[in-house]
Design a protein around this motif. Structure first.
Motif, PDB file in Angstrom:
ATOM      1  N   GLY A 145      12.789   8.873  -8.383  1.00 13.22           N
ATOM      2  CA  GLY A 145      13.471   9.061  -9.664  1.00 13.22           C
ATOM      3  C   GLY A 145      14.595  10.060  -9.519  1.00 13.22           C
ATOM      4  O   GLY A 145      15.116  10.289  -8.413  1.00 13.22           O
ATOM      5  N   SER A 146      14.987  10.652 -10.625  1.00 11.40           N
ATOM      6  CA  SER A 146      16.017  11.687 -10.572  1.00 11.40           C
ATOM      7  C   SER A 146      15.399  12.958 -10.000  1.00 11.40           C
ATOM      8  O   SER A 146      14.163  13.090  -9.937  1.00 11.40           O
ATOM      9  N   PRO A 147      16.210  13.934  -9.580  1.00  6.86           N
ATOM     10  CA  PRO A 147      15.639  15.189  -9.061  1.00  6.86           C
ATOM     11  C   PRO A 147      14.756  15.899 -10.087  1.00  6.86           C
ATOM     12  O   PRO A 147      13.844  16.642  -9.722  1.00  6.86           O
ATOM     13  N   GLU A 148      15.018  15.641 -11.396  1.00 13.69           N
ATOM     14  CA  GLU A 148      14.215  16.310 -12.427  1.00 13.69           C
ATOM     15  C   GLU A 148      12.909  15.574 -12.732  1.00 13.69           C
ATOM     16  O   GLU A 148      11.889  16.204 -13.029  1.00 13.69           O
ATOM     17  N   THR A 149      12.942  14.252 -12.644  1.00 16.07           N
ATOM     18  CA  THR A 149      11.769  13.459 -13.017  1.00 16.07           C
ATOM     19  C   THR A 149      11.604  12.294 -12.059  1.00 16.07           C
ATOM     20  O   THR A 149      12.516  11.475 -11.927  1.00 16.07           O
ATOM     21  N   GLN A 150      10.408  12.238 -11.406  1.00 15.54           N
ATOM     22  CA  GLN A 150      10.107  11.091 -10.563  1.00 15.54           C
ATOM     23  C   GLN A 150       8.859  10.370 -11.085  1.00 15.54           C
ATOM     24  O   GLN A 150       7.996  10.975 -11.723  1.00 15.54           O
ATOM     25  N   THR A 151       8.798   9.087 -10.753  1.00 14.23           N
ATOM     26  CA  THR A 151       7.672   8.244 -11.168  1.00 14.23           C
ATOM     27  C   THR A 151       7.010   7.671  -9.924  1.00 14.23           C
ATOM     28  O   THR A 151       7.693   7.298  -8.969  1.00 14.23           O
ATOM     29  N   GLU A 152       5.679   7.608  -9.951  1.00 18.97           N
ATOM     30  CA  GLU A 152       4.953   7.043  -8.813  1.00 18.97           C
ATOM     31  C   GLU A 152       5.266   5.561  -8.682  1.00 18.97           C
ATOM     32  O   GLU A 152       5.123   4.800  -9.637  1.00 18.97           O
ATOM     33  N   VAL A 153       5.705   5.157  -7.470  1.00 17.77           N
ATOM     34  CA  VAL A 153       5.982   3.745  -7.225  1.00 17.77           C
ATOM     35  C   VAL A 153       4.986   3.155  -6.228  1.00 17.77           C
ATOM     36  O   VAL A 153       4.891   1.924  -6.121  1.00 17.77           O
ATOM     37  N   SER A 154       4.224   4.009  -5.535  1.00 22.66           N
ATOM     38  CA  SER A 154       3.240   3.489  -4.578  1.00 22.66           C
ATOM     39  C   SER A 154       2.217   4.578  -4.273  1.00 22.66           C
ATOM     40  O   SER A 154       2.588   5.754  -4.098  1.00 22.66           O
ATOM     41  N   ARG A 155       0.925   4.176  -4.238  1.00 25.98           N
ATOM     42  CA  ARG A 155      -0.142   5.082  -3.788  1.00 25.98           C
ATOM     43  C   ARG A 155      -0.864   4.382  -2.643  1.00 25.98           C
ATOM     44  O   ARG A 155      -1.269   3.222  -2.773  1.00 25.98           O
ATOM     45  N   VAL A 156      -1.011   5.083  -1.487  1.00 29.09           N
ATOM     46  CA  VAL A 156      -1.561   4.445  -0.294  1.00 29.09           C
ATOM     47  C   VAL A 156      -2.743   5.244   0.226  1.00 29.09           C
ATOM     48  O   VAL A 156      -2.845   6.465   0.028  1.00 29.09           O
ATOM     49  N   SER A 157      -3.653   4.518   0.926  1.00 31.92           N
ATOM     50  CA  SER A 157      -4.824   5.141   1.540  1.00 31.92           C
ATOM     51  C   SER A 157      -4.953   4.613   2.958  1.00 31.92           C
ATOM     52  O   SER A 157      -4.896   3.398   3.193  1.00 31.92           O
ATOM     53  N   ASP A 158      -5.123   5.518   3.909  1.00 30.04           N
ATOM     54  CA  ASP A 158      -5.289   5.120   5.305  1.00 30.04           C
ATOM     55  C   ASP A 158      -6.272   6.057   5.988  1.00 30.04           C
ATOM     56  O   ASP A 158      -6.334   7.269   5.691  1.00 30.04           O
TER      57      ASP A 158
END
Length: 572
Positions: A145-158
């Motif tokens: 997202g912008s430097p002020e606000t980001q949104t989760e686009v992927s969560r991964v587990s390994d």
């Protein structure tokens, strides 16, 4: 155009047959007429790390705590400011996904890492990264997202047995010209906040169609044609794509970060044309410096030539520097009189002539289109009838100042000369040591000259005007001339004005011998003393060898004859 389309399809077919679209380092296909272009991410697999100056060992071989300033392009939200960098050959035998280095998100604290990139609103970005657990199943997410606000686009587990390879798409929202990618540790298999979540090979692609041309326009504050970090992008600059027939095929405007992009471009020869916002701007000098990635490419008219050989071609190096339009105004005077046709050479700080200025009837001449910098103006041609002013003048063009720098040059008229020839009036031979004065019409003496052995005297360095030449001293044995000569030196003299003075010799009258100079006389006959010690006897004639003046003897004889005649007449 049909020929170009057919040729393009043939190129695509050949590339498909020979696997040309599989070069992942450059791009990967998304359609028959497009691909993914690697975009913006720097130090994508953490190979650019300055361990020597910013790192220290974390307690295990080839594992380092590195200050974020030593990890190029990446920052961290870890309160300590450290990023944990692992290298091949580490004590835990964890291999990198690519290259030599990778990082651990759970550093000496929870260490989300991020990078800010420039983006074009409305474009589709494809992200890719590799993740692995350290002791078991670790969980992390990617926020964009912008430097002020980001949104989760992927969560991964390994887990810790292999690297997981992930990718997805992100559409850049309107107005978002800076986009931040943040990798955030969620949990670790061990439950420790300082152990887990390895990260490597972060890549970003922009999905585009066909061949493409792009770069940025920027404000070139120092006018050198090279992009500096403190120079701002130039938004809202019109950019046209012109084919080899002179037809504008595409038009766009630079965005908030000065970027523009032409996509779906067919192979061929093109010109990219930038249009200046107004007359206060000019284009920077083209192709300056040694780094083509950061210099301006367009000429003074805003044009740059571009060749697109294939549909897969990408040229992101057609940029334009805009700087302010500097001017210089030169005024040419002689006193208060304006002079035309004076020519000046304008040179930059390297000594290269950039333009010439010629003054008009009103004495003014102007040059514009000068980028910021230091210059000199030197007169190379003087107006007719005037001496060239040899001294150059320096001036400086400052960014943002579009008022002309004003210079004034003063010239004086060409000087003339009077060549005086002094001659013998009879023989016409030149006479030496005659002295002359040159006076103004009101009688002021401004020159005094003496004739040389050949009779010439030169009065030089005289402004145009009327003068009076007089002889004040004649050569020895000659009468001084009373003649006064009025001489006019014309405007724009081409040589000395010649004048001639003729003198005559002084006439010498014989001097008679005074009477009774020696006290000896006989009957009115004067006998001149020949020698102070030897005198002739009274009435005797001089002897042979005596030095007697012949004129005296002749006069004496005449007197004697006259006396005898007188006595004879008296006796008769």
């Amino acid at each position: 155009m049909q020929k170009k389309i057919v040729a393009s399809l043939i190129v695509v077919l050949i590339l498909l047959i020979f696997g040309g679209f599989t070069e992942k380092a450059q791009a990967s296909p998304v359609s028959a007429n497009g691909w993914q272009l690697k975009w913006a991410i720097k130090n994508s697999d953490f190979e650019d790390v300055d361990i020597e100056n910013y790192g220290h060992n974390a307690g295990s071989p080839n594992v380092w705590m590195v200050d974020q300033a030593g990890v190029a392009a990446w920052g961290t939200e870890n309160p300590s400011g450290k990023i944990e960098v692992w290298q091949a050959g580490n004590g835990y035998n964890v291999p990198p996904f690519s290259g030599t280095n990778f990082i651990e998100l759970n550093s000496d604290g929870i260490g989300p890492v991020y990078q800010d990139i420039r983006t074009i609103p409305g474009t589709v970005l494809t992200w890719k990264f590799a993740h692995r657990g350290r002791s078991g199943m670790d969980v992390a997410d990617l926020l964009i997202g912008s430097p002020e606000t980001q949104t989760e686009v992927s969560r991964v587990s390994d887990d810790n047995t292999a690297w997981g390879d992930y990718e997805g798409d992100y559409v850049v929202p309107p107005g978002q010209t800076i986009t931040r990618l943040t990798f955030n540790p969620i949990s670790t298999a061990s439950g420790s906040l300082t152990n887990g979540n390895f990260l490597d090979n972060v890549e970003l692609y922009i999905n585009i169609e066909g061949a493409k041309i792009g770069d940025i326009a920027w404000y070139d504050y120092n006018g050198d044609g090279i992009q500096q970090n403190n120079e701002a992008p130039a938004p809202n600059v019109k950019v046209d794509l012109i084919d080899d027939n002179g037809t504008v095929t595409k038009s766009t405007m630079t965005n908030d970060i000065g970027s523009y992009l032409f996509t779906d471009v067919l192979p061929g020869d093109y010109q990219v044309k930038f249009t200046l916002p107004n007359n206060d701007y000019i284009f920077s000098k083209a192709n300056q410096g040694n780094n083509p990635e950061i210099n301006s490419k367009v000429d003074s008219t805003g044009l740059a030539d571009v060749n697109i050989p294939t549909l897969r071609t990408e040229n992101f190096d057609v940029d334009a520097g805009l700087t302010t339009n500097g001017k210089v105004e030169i005024q040419k005077l002689s006193g208060q009189k304006a002079l035309r046709d004076a020519v000046y050479s304008i040179k930059d700080s390297t000594g290269t002539e950039v333009t010439k200025v010629t003054t008009a009837e009103n004495g003014f001449g102007t040059a514009e289109g000068l980028p910021p910098g230091n210059y000199t103006a030197t007169e190379i041609t003087a107006p007719i009838g005037y001496q060239k002013n040899p001294r150059p003048k320096s001036f400086t063009i400052v960014y943002g100042n579009t008022d002309p720098v004003k210079l004034t040059f003063q010239n004086i008229e060409k000087m003339g000369a009077i060549m005086i020839f002094k001659q013998d009036g009879a023989t016409k031979k030149g006479l030496e040591n005659a002295i002359f004065t040159v006076e103004t019409e009101n009688g002021k003496v401004i020159k005094k000259v003496t004739s040389n052995a050949k009779g010439y005297a030169l009065a030089s360095n005289l402004p145009p005007g009327t003068y009076i030449v007089k002889e004040t001293d004649a050569p020895e044995g000659y009468e001084k001339s009373n003649k006064e000569m009025r001489v006019t030196i014309p405007f724009n003299p081409q040589g000395p004005v010649n004048v001639t003075f003729s003198d005559t010799k002084i006439k010498v009258t014989p001097t008679p011998t005074p009477s009774g100079t020696d006290g000896n006389s006989t009957d009115g006959i004067i006998i001149k003393e020949v020698d102070k010690n030897v005198k002739t006897k009274k009435g005797n004639l001089p002897q042979t060898g005596d030095s007697i003046n012949k004129n005296v003897l002749f006069g004496g004889a005449l007197l004697a004859t006259a006396g005898i005649a007188l006595m004879y007449r008296r006796n008769n």
